[in-house]
Design a protein around this motif. Structure first.
Motif, mmCIF file in Angstrom:
data_model
loop_
_atom_site.group_PDB
_atom_site.id
_atom_site.type_symbol
_atom_site.label_atom_id
_atom_site.label_comp_id
_atom_site.label_asym_id
_atom_site.label_seq_id
_atom_site.Cartn_x
_atom_site.Cartn_y
_atom_site.Cartn_z
ATOM 1 N N ILE A 32 0.839 -1.208 0.000
ATOM 2 C CA ILE A 32 0.000 0.000 0.000
ATOM 3 C C ILE A 32 0.875 1.260 0.000
ATOM 4 O O ILE A 32 0.532 2.261 -0.649
ATOM 5 N N GLN A 33 2.001 1.213 0.677
ATOM 6 C CA GLN A 33 2.917 2.351 0.626
ATOM 7 C C GLN A 33 3.467 2.544 -0.785
ATOM 8 O O GLN A 33 3.590 3.682 -1.275
ATOM 9 N N LYS A 34 3.769 1.447 -1.466
ATOM 10 C CA LYS A 34 4.227 1.555 -2.858
ATOM 11 C C LYS A 34 3.122 2.109 -3.743
ATOM 12 O O LYS A 34 3.393 2.889 -4.664
ATOM 13 N N MET A 35 1.889 1.716 -3.481
ATOM 14 C CA MET A 35 0.765 2.249 -4.269
ATOM 15 C C MET A 35 0.625 3.758 -4.080
ATOM 16 O O MET A 35 0.328 4.486 -5.039
ATOM 17 N N LEU A 36 0.834 4.214 -2.850
ATOM 18 C CA LEU A 36 0.755 5.659 -2.608
ATOM 19 C C LEU A 36 1.854 6.396 -3.356
ATOM 20 O O LEU A 36 1.634 7.475 -3.911
ATOM 21 N N VAL A 37 3.058 5.819 -3.384
ATOM 22 C CA VAL A 37 4.170 6.463 -4.089
ATOM 23 C C VAL A 37 3.895 6.514 -5.589
ATOM 24 O O VAL A 37 4.159 7.525 -6.253
ATOM 25 N N CYS A 38 3.332 5.434 -6.129
ATOM 26 C CA CYS A 38 3.047 5.362 -7.565
ATOM 27 C C CYS A 38 1.713 6.001 -7.946
ATOM 28 O O CYS A 38 1.298 5.891 -9.109
ATOM 29 N N LYS A 39 1.023 6.623 -6.989
ATOM 30 C CA LYS A 39 -0.231 7.351 -7.241
ATOM 31 C C LYS A 39 -1.326 6.436 -7.779
ATOM 32 O O LYS A 39 -2.090 6.809 -8.668
ATOM 33 N N THR A 40 -1.367 5.222 -7.233
ATOM 34 C CA THR A 40 -2.410 4.288 -7.646
ATOM 35 C C THR A 40 -3.781 4.710 -7.131
ATOM 36 O O THR A 40 -4.807 4.327 -7.696
ATOM 37 N N HIS A 41 -3.814 5.503 -6.070
ATOM 38 C CA HIS A 41 -5.081 5.873 -5.431
ATOM 39 C C HIS A 41 -5.786 7.020 -6.129
ATOM 40 O O HIS A 41 -6.940 7.309 -5.812
ATOM 41 N N LEU A 42 -5.128 7.702 -7.043
ATOM 42 C CA LEU A 42 -5.727 8.869 -7.690
ATOM 43 C C LEU A 42 -6.653 8.432 -8.819
ATOM 44 O O LEU A 42 -6.221 7.797 -9.788
ATOM 45 N N GLY A 43 -7.922 8.763 -8.687
ATOM 46 C CA GLY A 43 -8.882 8.467 -9.726
ATOM 47 C C GLY A 43 -9.104 9.664 -10.649
ATOM 48 O O GLY A 43 -8.205 10.471 -10.872
ATOM 49 N N THR A 44 -10.313 9.786 -11.158
ATOM 50 C CA THR A 44 -10.660 10.890 -12.052
ATOM 51 C C THR A 44 -11.772 11.718 -11.410
ATOM 52 O O THR A 44 -12.267 11.412 -10.330
ATOM 53 N N ARG A 45 -12.165 12.769 -12.106
ATOM 54 C CA ARG A 45 -13.262 13.612 -11.614
ATOM 55 C C ARG A 45 -14.618 12.938 -11.793
ATOM 56 O O ARG A 45 -15.552 13.227 -11.054
ATOM 57 N N ASN A 46 -14.721 12.068 -12.787
ATOM 58 C CA ASN A 46 -15.971 11.354 -13.025
ATOM 59 C C ASN A 46 -15.941 10.013 -12.298
ATOM 60 O O ASN A 46 -14.869 9.427 -12.092
ATOM 61 N N ILE A 66 -9.292 6.360 -4.546
ATOM 62 C CA ILE A 66 -9.631 4.938 -4.540
ATOM 63 C C ILE A 66 -9.172 4.308 -3.223
ATOM 64 O O ILE A 66 -8.107 4.639 -2.694
ATOM 65 N N HIS A 67 -9.970 3.387 -2.703
ATOM 66 C CA HIS A 67 -9.639 2.676 -1.476
ATOM 67 C C HIS A 67 -8.567 1.628 -1.796
ATOM 68 O O HIS A 67 -8.825 0.624 -2.475
ATOM 69 N N LEU A 68 -7.339 1.844 -1.320
ATOM 70 C CA LEU A 68 -6.232 0.968 -1.671
ATOM 71 C C LEU A 68 -6.324 -0.393 -0.985
ATOM 72 O O LEU A 68 -5.757 -1.372 -1.478
ATOM 73 N N GLY A 69 -7.010 -0.459 0.153
ATOM 74 C CA GLY A 69 -7.204 -1.758 0.786
ATOM 75 C C GLY A 69 -7.993 -2.701 -0.107
ATOM 76 O O GLY A 69 -7.650 -3.891 -0.247
ATOM 77 N N LYS A 70 -9.040 -2.185 -0.743
ATOM 78 C CA LYS A 70 -9.828 -3.000 -1.662
ATOM 79 C C LYS A 70 -9.041 -3.312 -2.930
ATOM 80 O O LYS A 70 -9.198 -4.395 -3.518
ATOM 81 N N THR A 71 -8.190 -2.379 -3.347
ATOM 82 C CA THR A 71 -7.339 -2.646 -4.509
ATOM 83 C C THR A 71 -6.410 -3.822 -4.231
ATOM 84 O O THR A 71 -6.260 -4.725 -5.058
ATOM 85 N N TRP A 72 -5.788 -3.829 -3.056
ATOM 86 C CA TRP A 72 -4.874 -4.918 -2.709
ATOM 87 C C TRP A 72 -5.609 -6.248 -2.616
ATOM 88 O O TRP A 72 -5.101 -7.281 -3.084
ATOM 89 N N GLU A 73 -6.806 -6.236 -2.058
ATOM 90 C CA GLU A 73 -7.576 -7.476 -1.962
ATOM 91 C C GLU A 73 -7.946 -8.001 -3.342
ATOM 92 O O GLU A 73 -7.884 -9.221 -3.595
ATOM 93 N N LYS A 74 -8.315 -7.110 -4.247
ATOM 94 C CA LYS A 74 -8.663 -7.541 -5.595
ATOM 95 C C LYS A 74 -7.431 -8.072 -6.340
ATOM 96 O O LYS A 74 -7.552 -8.988 -7.170
ATOM 97 N N ALA A 180 -8.018 0.971 -9.627
ATOM 98 C CA ALA A 180 -6.695 1.605 -9.568
ATOM 99 C C ALA A 180 -6.614 2.679 -10.640
ATOM 100 O O ALA A 180 -7.481 2.793 -11.514
ATOM 101 N N ASN A 181 -5.570 3.456 -10.559
ATOM 102 C CA ASN A 181 -5.265 4.459 -11.571
ATOM 103 C C ASN A 181 -4.628 3.757 -12.764
ATOM 104 O O ASN A 181 -3.473 3.338 -12.707
ATOM 105 N N ASN A 182 -5.383 3.616 -13.851
ATOM 106 C CA ASN A 182 -4.864 2.914 -15.026
ATOM 107 C C ASN A 182 -4.394 3.874 -16.113
ATOM 108 O O ASN A 182 -4.310 3.500 -17.285
ATOM 109 N N LYS A 183 -4.076 5.110 -15.711
ATOM 110 C CA LYS A 183 -3.604 6.100 -16.678
ATOM 111 C C LYS A 183 -2.148 6.520 -16.431
ATOM 112 O O LYS A 183 -1.552 7.179 -17.280
ATOM 113 N N GLY A 184 -1.596 6.165 -15.289
ATOM 114 C CA GLY A 184 -0.209 6.491 -14.992
ATOM 115 C C GLY A 184 0.697 5.303 -15.231
ATOM 116 O O GLY A 184 0.342 4.164 -14.906
ATOM 117 N N LYS A 185 1.865 5.551 -15.778
ATOM 118 C CA LYS A 185 2.768 4.435 -16.109
ATOM 119 C C LYS A 185 3.315 3.772 -14.843
ATOM 120 O O LYS A 185 3.523 2.552 -14.824
#
Length: 279
Positions: A32-46, A66-74, A180-185
């Motif tokens: 989850i810390q790596k996800m925060l660094v890679c900005k996985t939690h940032l979604g869109t306005r819509n 985005i809830h990163l706990g649910k991302t990790w579980e998925k 997850a954020n599927n727009k950032g590399k």
């Protein structure tokens, strides 16, 4: 009898089963810390109405978090589905988005899946006449919107789909959605890295007590033009000292030649002496 069965299961439970949740909880915090660094939690306005369950809150700017706990579980659920397929070649990983092409290739390299990076050829899953016809047991896509053709063909062939979905992504025909954020590399690369690592853990090829030696950086997409600029800059850095050394060598040769001419007698000195004698 039920109590006796429960006691038997508790007494005969292996020690590894007790250790595994602790190890996974440690990796969960780090992941989850790596996800925060890679900005996985940032979604869109819509936000799609089916994605509201994965949204933690909304910022003042209107961006959904985005809830990163649910991302990790998925991610863990998707890894178990991938491991359940005996032949890894029956897994097709597709990404028409350029940022996910390198991550797809690396994921397929370590897990044995079949990569489909770049343009999706229409009819790959439905047209049996084509030479590239495939009959996979599982399809994984990077973005349901850009990979809509692949998802549509998978729905025709009754193939389950795993997808990396953002807050505005359509969830039609997506069986397992990884929010997850599927727009950032960086975010795409990290999710594929986590999936590959968990698959190796579940297959037993990698121990949970040891870290995976493969870095996340190897999954990052790199711009070819930027790589060419880096190569040119490195070439110039190597060429500059070589030119400086060559210049110092030429200067030394000129100094040596000057010393030699300084020690030699002047061309007109003999003539001057003879003239003096005659005079």
């Amino acid at each position: 009898l039920a109590q006796v069965a429960i006691r038997r299961t508790e007494t005969h439970t292996p020690a590894s089963a007790h250790r595994r949740p602790a190890a996974m909880s440690l990796t969960k915090d780090e992941d989850i810390q790596k996800m925060l660094v890679c900005k996985t939690h940032l979604g869109t306005r819509n936000c799609d109405h089916r994605m509201k369950r994965y949204v933690f809150r909304r910022t003042v700017d209107g961006i959904h978090i985005i809830h990163l706990g649910k991302t990790w579980e998925k991610v863990m659920v998707a890894a178990r589905v991938i491991v359940a397929i005996e032949n890894p070649v029956d897994i097709v990983v597709a990404s028409q988005r350029p940022y996910g092409s390198r991550a797809v290739l690396k994921f397929s390299q370590y897990t044995g899946a079949h990569p489909m990076a770049g343009r999706w050829m229409p009819g790959t899953l439905t047209n049996q006449i084509t030479s590239k016809f495939l009959e996979p047991r599982l399809l994984m896509v990077t973005d349901p919107r850009t990979d809509a053709q692949a998802i549509k063909e998978a729905s025709y062939a009754n193939i389950p789909v795993i997808g990396l979905v953002d807050t505005d992504s359509p969830l039609d025909n997506v069986d397992i959605a990884i929010p997850a954020n599927n727009k950032g590399k960086e975010s795409i690369a990290l999710l594929y890295w986590l999936l590959a690592r968990e698959v190796l853990y579940l297959r037993g090829t990698l121990s949970r007590n040891s870290e995976w030696e493969v870095m996340v950086d190897s999954f990052f997409w790199r711009d070819p033009e930027e790589l060419m600029r880096q190569d040119e800059a490195e070439h110039e850095e190597w060429a500059a000292p070589a030119q400086a050394v060559a210049a110092t060598d030429d200067w030394g040769g000129q100094v040596a030649a000057g010393d030699a001419s300084w020690d030699a007698p002047a061309a007109g000195s003999g003539g001057a002496g003879a003239g003096g004698a005659d005079w």
